[in-house]
Design a protein around this motif. Structure first.
Motif, PDB file in Angstrom:
ATOM      1  N   LEU A 111      -4.807  -0.079   4.577  1.00 22.79           N
ATOM      2  CA  LEU A 111      -5.309  -0.157   3.155  1.00 22.79           C
ATOM      3  C   LEU A 111      -5.216  -1.446   2.355  1.00 22.79           C
ATOM      4  N   THR A 125       0.734  -1.234  -0.025  1.00 20.85           N
ATOM      5  CA  THR A 125       0.241   0.021  -0.015  1.00 20.85           C
ATOM      6  C   THR A 125       0.868   1.198   0.029  1.00 20.85           C
ATOM      7  N   GLN A 158      -8.116  -2.618   0.141  1.00 16.78           N
ATOM      8  CA  GLN A 158      -8.424  -1.745  -0.936  1.00 16.78           C
ATOM      9  C   GLN A 158      -7.332  -1.994  -2.086  1.00 16.78           C
TER      10      GLN A 158
END
Length: 366
Positions: free
Chosen positions: A295, A285, A298
């Motif tokens: 994250l 990330t 994501q």
């Protein structure tokens, strides 16, 4: 669950990518370690149900660092806890000026594989982050960080050159080849921050093991990466910030700003082309600079958006990533680092953003 208790995880335990042999019905945790054999006479059993994965891997983050440089232990602790609560239980710290080895003594914090401190060219990186040196000192500093880290060294391969007003490579070929050879002699692998196109081939030809970001990959360099087996960690959640960065620097460096926008525009095509060519792709990330921690889910979703099949995107943060870093997954006798979800992450990787249970070293953390 008490320290002396037994944890029983049942439902769907995803031990690998193989749809046939990669799924088990249950596992047990005894003494903080995984077993697939039902313990005899077990008492004080806690049962967790759902879809279980090995603790996720964020293969590029920075604990002990923020946008301004090193941070205190309290901030480092919060960063590590945020990653932990997001299911990232194994972190490859891709460069930090802070000493975070105290985290290794904490049973409630993720495991960290450190790359020491960034090594950058003088005035060619973010202030307060790196050792800033000239090429004649590169071998010595690589040796220093190889001894300080956990089997990795991090170079800054390219950055904005104020004279040209654009990205350019930081190191001459001869010096970087000697530095990578020294790291390998000391048992460390080398990775490098690279945005631009021109920095890639010299680093790969010098024997580098991994490239971070790799936005400059083209049809000319992709075959070289594939042939040499050089991995990439695309950090797409970070690449998403390129337009904002370009806007902020456009007045002073218009060539650089235009270059950053072009790299951003083709980011998904770049990652998919690398994957299609057989280049190993892993999840990272870049959290800890200007980007928030936590994250990892994501980033997996971004890889899927780029065209990587969901199971392979999962592998890039679980089974494959752990094997690449030399750490076990859900295996007999392995430390019980497990993340549990309410639905099948292979069907929709977005479930990774909301783990129902996080189990670290055999203890239910949340």
């Amino acid at each position: 669950m008490s320290d002396s208790g037994v944890l029983h995880i049942k439902g769907r335990v995803l031990v690998g990518a193989d749809p046939e042999g990669g799924v088990r019905d249950e596992l047990w945790v005894v003494g903080g370690r995984i077993t697939f054999e039902r313990p005899v006479g077990a008492r004080d059993v806690t049962t967790v149900e759902g879809w279980a994965l090995p603790g996720l891997v964020d293969a590029h983050c920075h604990v002990g660092l923020d946008a301004h440089g090193p941070v205190d232990a309290s901030t480092s602790e919060k960063q590590a806890m945020t990653d932990r609560d997001a299911g990232a239980l194994l972190l490859r710290d891709a460069g930090s000026p802070s000493d975070t080895r105290w985290i290794d003594e904490r049973e409630d914090l993720p495991r960290i594989i450190r790359a020491g401190r960034h090594i950058a060219r003088t005035r060619r990186y973010i202030r307060n982050y790196a050792h800033e040196i000239e090429p004649q000192d590169l071998v010595a500093y690589v040796a220093r960080e190889a001894r300080r880290g956990d089997g990795w060294v991090k170079l800054v391969g390219d950055w904005i050159d104020r004279e040209t007003g654009d990205l350019s490579a930081c190191w001459p070929r001869g010096e970087v080849r000697a530095a990578i050879a020294e790291a390998h002699r000391l048992g460390a692998r080398v990775t490098a921050h690279c945005f631009a196109e021109e920095s890639l081939a010299p680093l790969v030809e010098a024997g580098i093991d991994c490239i971070e970001h790799a936005t400059g990959l083209t049809e000319d360099t992709i075959p070289l990466f594939a042939e040499r087996g050089v991995a990439i960690v695309p950090t797409l959640v970070n690449i998403a910030t390129f337009p904002r960065l370009a806007e902020g620097g456009e007045a002073k460096f218009p060539r650089w700003a235009d270059h950053m926008r072009r790299l951003h525009a083709r980011r998904y095509d770049t990652v998919r082309a690398a994957y299609d060519a057989g280049i190993p792709v892993f999840v990272g990330t870049d959290a800890g600079g200007s980007l928030a921690h936590g994250l990892v889910g994501q980033e997996v979703a971004e890889l899927v958006k780029a065209g990587i099949p969901p199971v392979d995107a999962l592998a890039a943060t679980t089974w494959a990533a752990r094997a690449w870093l030399g750490r076990p997954g859900l295996e007999e006798g392995a430390p019980a680092d497990v993340v549990v979800y309410g639905s099948d992450p292979r069907a929709d990787v977005r479930v990774l953003a909301s783990p129902s249970r996080v189990i670290l070293r055999g203890r239910v953390i949340r």
